[in-house]
Enzyme design. Sequence first.
Site, PDB file in Angstrom:
ATOM      1  CG  HIS A 131      28.050  58.820 -19.417  1.00 31.33           C
ATOM      2  ND1 HIS A 131      28.828  58.169 -18.482  1.00 31.33           N
ATOM      3  CD2 HIS A 131      27.066  57.941 -19.737  1.00 31.33           C
ATOM      4  CE1 HIS A 131      28.337  56.963 -18.256  1.00 31.33           C
ATOM      5  NE2 HIS A 131      27.259  56.802 -19.012  1.00 31.33           N
ATOM      6  CG  HIS A 161      29.053  52.948 -17.078  1.00 33.13           C
ATOM      7  ND1 HIS A 161      29.630  53.205 -18.289  1.00 33.13           N
ATOM      8  CD2 HIS A 161      27.747  53.326 -17.190  1.00 33.13           C
ATOM      9  CE1 HIS A 161      28.711  53.720 -19.102  1.00 33.13           C
ATOM     10  NE2 HIS A 161      27.559  53.804 -18.457  1.00 33.13           N
ATOM     11  CD  GLU A 169      24.548  53.009 -13.456  1.00 33.69           C
ATOM     12  OE1 GLU A 169      25.416  52.530 -14.214  1.00 33.69           O
ATOM     13  OE2 GLU A 169      23.423  53.363 -13.847  1.00 33.69           O
ATOM     14  CG  ASP A 225      23.606  57.278 -18.196  1.00 37.78           C
ATOM     15  OD1 ASP A 225      24.253  56.652 -19.042  1.00 37.78           O
ATOM     16  OD2 ASP A 225      23.385  56.836 -17.061  1.00 37.78           O
ATOM     17  CG  ASN A 226      20.895  54.754 -20.060  1.00 37.43           C
ATOM     18  OD1 ASN A 226      21.484  54.923 -19.006  1.00 37.43           O
ATOM     19  ND2 ASN A 226      21.228  53.832 -20.925  1.00 37.43           N
TER      20      ASN A 226
HETATM   21 ZN   LIG Z   1      25.973  55.199 -18.865  1.00 35.60          ZN
END
Ligand SMILES: [Zn+2]
Length: 398
Positions: free
Chosen positions: A56, A206, A209, A305-306
């Site tokens: 991811h 997603h 979250e 992720d980010n």
């Molecule tokens: Zn994400």
Amino acid sequence: MKLEALRIPAPLRGFAAGEAQLFDIALAGDRVESVVPSAQQAQASGTLLSALVDAHAHIDKNYTVQDVGAAQGNLFAAIERMNRHRESWTGESLRLRMERALNDAWRSGTRALRTHLDWVQAEPPAALAVFEALREEWRGRVELQFVSLTPLDLFADMAAGERIAREVKRAGGTLGAFVYRNEGIVHKLGRVFDLAQQHGLGLDFHVDEGLDVEASGLRSIAQLVRARDFAQGVVCGHCCSLSVQDDAVANETLALCAGAGLHLVALPTTNLYLQGAWDRTPVQRGITRIREAAARGLRASLATDNVQDAFYPYGSYDLLETFGLGVQMAHLAPASDWLDTVTVNPAKALGLAWDGRIAPGCPADLLVLSATDEHELIGPRGRQRTVIRAGRVLDTLN
Ligand SMILES: [Zn+2]
């Protein structure tokens, strides 16, 4: 090439180890030829892993934090900022960002990576064409997959949903959505499942979250998978709300997830940054219930992720950093027993040809860590690595 006296963590062993803890591994060409117990079992020279799999990521928006600023825990502010910034994206700026991410991942020992691509309208985003070109260029180094990341509400528009699903199918991707406390959530999710079934697509969400105890996206997805006998893979990222729900509620949801064969992906860095209070010291930290899921046979993945964007202003594509953080955040002990979170489990979630278990005949795509025992894994020696790809040592940053 011969590698001697290495620990191979139990979940990564694709062979019968008996009592042995240390192994000698012979490589021939791009394959592992043999794995045998070492003559000496006293002193390890390091730890052997299969190359890492990142389930991811968001390589379309990484390295933009200098432009957009950090959102300091406000997920919806981050989404808003990226929406504005996205208007300035060009093929060239996207390519630079994506290549930087892939280089970082490759040098860290990642063999496969699934990225989400922001997809906020019916028409495909500019990032898709860049991604498709890079997927070809990187073939043999980092196997690339993509997921369309669309607000769930957009699927209420039948024509838009159809357009997205068609394009995702054409480009060989996975259908996705951002799902959190939407109105009519079951109906809209049902539409996403309709499209996936009509077009033969896997799903990657997603989901939940946030820390609202009422969030029910994960449960709805698990119920839909079972009600539809949905046969393609379904991946659920984040699932933060599960961490704040009553044990009984959370356990019921996890039982549904395990029965549905869902794959869970936890994102320690971004969860730590976006979840929990920002006006005081945070208490809730948003990591999903990895251990309770494992107790039901549902082995989660840890992913990046980010990276350096509004959602998470720090970080890199080094999955071993993510692993170390996840181990401490979710009390995953002993750490060696959880190394499947960045190898075997994501390989299964992504449906890769090799599940990452080390055995004679498997690809010689490996990492040798300097860590010689359990405790060194979470420290500098656990991140110090030699990356071996197709039987050859890659120059690493370390
Ligand atoms: Zn994400």
